[in-house]
Scaffold this motif. Structure first.
Motif, PDB file in Angstrom:
ATOM      1  N   GLU A 116       4.108   2.078   1.999  1.00 15.91           N
ATOM      2  CA  GLU A 116       5.540   1.137   1.071  1.00 15.91           C
ATOM      3  C   GLU A 116       6.009   1.643   0.295  1.00 15.91           C
ATOM      4  N   HIS A 117       5.152   2.472  -0.282  1.00 14.82           N
ATOM      5  CA  HIS A 117       5.674   3.054  -1.203  1.00 14.82           C
ATOM      6  C   HIS A 117       6.636   4.383  -0.774  1.00 14.82           C
ATOM      7  N   VAL A 118       6.444   5.161   0.579  1.00 12.38           N
ATOM      8  CA  VAL A 118       6.813   6.433   1.056  1.00 12.38           C
ATOM      9  C   VAL A 118       7.756   5.327   1.831  1.00 12.38           C
ATOM     10  N   SER A 142      10.165   5.033  -1.550  1.00  9.65           N
ATOM     11  CA  SER A 142      10.851   6.489  -1.515  1.00  9.65           C
ATOM     12  C   SER A 142      11.509   7.297  -0.294  1.00  9.65           C
ATOM     13  N   GLY A 198       0.728  -1.361  -0.123  1.00  7.84           N
ATOM     14  CA  GLY A 198      -0.155   0.135  -0.297  1.00  7.84           C
ATOM     15  C   GLY A 198       1.011   1.448  -0.082  1.00  7.84           C
ATOM     16  N   ASP A 199       0.204   2.382   0.012  1.00  9.02           N
ATOM     17  CA  ASP A 199       0.532   3.495   0.242  1.00  9.02           C
ATOM     18  C   ASP A 199       1.831   3.384   1.696  1.00  9.02           C
TER      19      ASP A 199
END
Ligand SMILES: *Cc1c(COP(=O)(O)O)cnc(C)c1O
Length: 380
Positions: A20-22, A25, A17-18
């Protein structure tokens, strides 16, 4: 019958989800892409999650790497034997062969599908060094009996807990009570780091050796690398591999661990839902479990061997992916000559087993589609 690609229900599906993306980054932003602070954090969080405060953990690049290093730590080499269930992941067989030792293939228990400890006892020789106890799907090996057997013969135990992260055995978290315990975080495991693994050991000496072996044998102060820096110099005293985990992978793992309890509840609920419906289907045998103490990685049923392939085709036609875990070791060319005990249960299970789709947050409608597809095969 043809099913649109988007309606195909996969056997496995990682949930990212978000967070993991954050995390990715941020780790990329830090710019230290190798092993560093995120790996230290992942190891700490993992240790807390499995309540293994009195153990030591090193994260590595894959579950296979963890198995290989565990066997080397146990001193396994050419001429030695390692007892493994014949019904196991290829990674275990390959890790044994990679050390130069010989795999010895053991039968499994007909209920847990984990190693049959009495059968293992019959296979011990003076060359035996390690016994591998692997937890399968939603069952745990008889770890108390394996430990007794190992103690009686001075063997090491390698607990393959790739399927049992988050489970509890006799009141203790899996990972906190074994001699050597490994986890995998490949894309289909309970939590993923994309690729990754971990090994839990008992002593600081073993941890020091493990840390060197995962990094080309380089002995260095861990604080340096865990602080995202390179040491000025280092010594190499032993064999090593490029088996460390990188910061980006570890960052994903930290985010995934946050959701372990949520994933666990969802996996348990789906398995209970499957059992509630499929237990009543004649010719289908479901796991004998309430799933309270485990975090099931796979949901497997057993069906009559002569019907399994046509059931697989029937499910696929209805957009229900399915899998076989596993083809047992003695059916691979590489292990054709390996020493083994009678593999009666393994052979039977290998022809009857079938994995159905299981992943966190699988919609109820999908569960119904899977169970309807199974039921329609066996008649009205
Ligand atoms: C996945 C798995 C492994 C191997 O782990 P990788 O991370 O894929 O190398 C080992 N043992 C079992 C039981 C597994 O399911």
């Amino acid at each position: 019958m043809s099913v649109a690609v988007e309606d195909f229900i996969p056997v496995f599906k990682p949930v990212l989800g978000d967070a993991e993306h954050v995390a990715v980054s941020e780790a990329l932003e830090v710019g230290w892409l190798g092993m560093g602070s995120y790996v230290a954090e992942f190891e700490e969080r993992l240790s807390a999650a499995i309540e293994a405060e009195d153990r030591h953990i090193a994260a590595v690049s894959t579950g296979h790497a963890a198995l290989h290093l565990a066997l080397l730590l146990a001193g396994v080499g050419p001429g030695d034997e390692v007892i493994t269930p014949a019904f196991n992941n290829v990674a275990d067989f390959q890790a044994i062969v990679a050390t130069g030792a010989s795999p010895v293939l053991c039968d499994i228990d007909d209920t847990t599908l984990c190693i049959d400890v009495d059968a293992a006892a019959a296979l011990v020789t003076p060359s035996t060094k390690v016994i591998i106890a692997m937890d399968y799907a939603s069952a745990l090996a008889d770890h108390a009996a394996v430990t007794d057997l190992a103690d009686a013969h001075g063997l090491r135990v390698l607990h393959d807990a790739a399927h049992s992260l988050g489970a509890t055995c006799l009141g203790r978290r899996v990972g906190s009570f074994s001699d050597l315990c490994m986890f995998s975080f490949d894309p289909v495991k309970t939590i993923t780091t994309i690729d990754g693994g971990a090994l839990v050991v008992r002593t600081q000496d073993e941890l020091d050796a493990l840390r060197a072996m995962r990094l080309m044998g380089m002995r260095q102060e861990p604080a340096t690398m865990y602080g995202n820096a390179r040491p000025a110099t280092y010594d190499v005293e032993q064999l090593g591999f490029r088996y460390h985990m990188s910061n980006v992978h570890a960052a994903i793992g930290v985010a995934q661990l946050e959701r372990l309890d949520e994933f666990a509840e969802s996996r348990r609920a789906i398995c209970r839902g499957y059992n509630a419906v499929l237990a009543d289907v004649p010719d289908v045998s479901v796991p004998d479990a309430d799933f309270d103490e485990v975090v099931p990685l796979l949901y497997c049923i057993r069906v009559p061997a002569e019907q399994r392939d046509s059931l697989r085709a029937h499910l696929s036609e209805r957009g229900v992916d399915n899998g076989i875990h596993w083809k047992p070791g003695h059916r691979f060319t590489m292990l054709r000559e390996s020493r083994r005990g009678p593999l009666t249960v393994t052979d039977r299970v290998a022809d009857e087993i079938l994995s159905l789709p299981l992943h966190p947050f699988m919609p109820d409608a999908w569960l119904d589609r899977v169970t309807d597809a199974v039921r329609s095969f066996f008649g009205p």
